[in-house]
Write a protein that holds these residues in place. Structure first.
Motif: not given
Length: 284
Positions: A9-20
């Motif tokens: 979940l943390v990795r997914s949130a970090a990826q989503r933040f990076a893609s924003a």
């Protein structure tokens, strides 16, 4: 069972933040900082929320980084506690407004008939009165305690939530999948929760962010007028009023709480814009 999933979940949130986009990243960082200030306010502040630590309107310096207010309270401490009070009360009010308004809008769209007519006409009556004037009237009658403030604003703001929820729910209520659920014999509550709500959720979530901004600004405005959050609780709206006389002397201290209000509203709107872009499915 939940712990092994946490890194994912943390990795997914970090990826989503990076893609924003940068604007959404900026908004998320600012909102996160505000949230941390609100949660850890007692541990971040050098003085107590209502503690008088000096004389009135002391200048910025090593003892008081942002000076003191009209009663000699530390401005930095008041700003941080203001995040907890203003944002916390606005968030609780918005949640209550959505619980009332979204439930009513879903019921009106699902049941239709007299249910829809009665709820819609009641909402029309409430919406015919300007919100700020109605809030001033009700708070003058029932008092300005925190529970009363939350309840009054939540009820008034739920009318806007009802309108939006009913509008998007009506479109979903006549869809084929809803008709199929009715033919299967599913109840109205099941249809609302399992068929209509998931399909209107992106719109509701986006509206939640925007509505939070409106409630946040309304509470700050009421506090500036003296009938919102009452002393000794710190609130950005009342802090602008308490230090407004400094503007005539070229002191920018009143702009600090005003800037905190504006920055919070802009940051939430940047996040909402990004979320709407994601929900629309439109590619850059």
């Amino acid at each position: 069972m939940a712990f092994p999933q946490a890194p994912g979940l943390v990795r997914s949130a970090a990826q989503r933040f990076a893609s924003a986009p940068f604007s959404a990243q900026f908004g998320m960082v600012i909102v996160s900082l505000y949230a941390m200030a609100a949660i850890f306010a007692p541990h971040l502040t050098p003085y107590g929320e209502a503690e008088i630590v000096g004389t009135q309107f002391e200048p910025w310096g090593s003892s008081y980084w942002l000076g003191t207010d009209n009663l000699g309270r530390d401005m930095l401490t008041r700003l941080i506690f203001g995040a907890r009070n203003t944002i916390g009360i606005a968030l609780l009010t918005t949640v209550l407004a959505f619980a009332v308004g979204a439930s009513g809008g879903l019921a009106a769209a699902t049941f239709g008939g007299w249910t829809d007519q009665v709820l819609s006409r009641a909402i029309d009556v409430l919406m015919s009165i300007p919100q700020l004037i109605f809030a001033l009237l009700l708070l003058s009658i029932f008092g300005t305690s925190i529970p009363t403030l939350i309840l009054v604003i939540a009820v008034l703001d739920s009318t806007r939530v009802f309108r939006l929820t009913r509008a998007v729910s009506i479109n979903a209520a006549v869809s084929d999948y809803v008709e199929a659920a009715r033919l299967r014999g599913e109840g109205a509550i099941w249809i609302m929760a399992r068929e209509i709500l998931p399909n209107i959720l992106p719109t509701i979530v986006a509206e939640f962010g925007l509505r939070f901004c409106f409630v946040f600004l309304l509470i700050s405005g009421l506090s500036f007028l003296g009938i919102g959050i009452q002393p000794p609780m710190a609130d950005w709206g009342s802090m602008v009023r308490d230090t407004s006389s400094l503007i005539t002397y070229g002191d920018i201290t009143p702009l600090l709480p005003a800037g905190a209000i504006a920055l919070m509203a802009v940051s939430v709107n940047l996040i909402v814009d990004w979320f709407l872009h994601l929900a629309s499915g439109v590619k850059d």
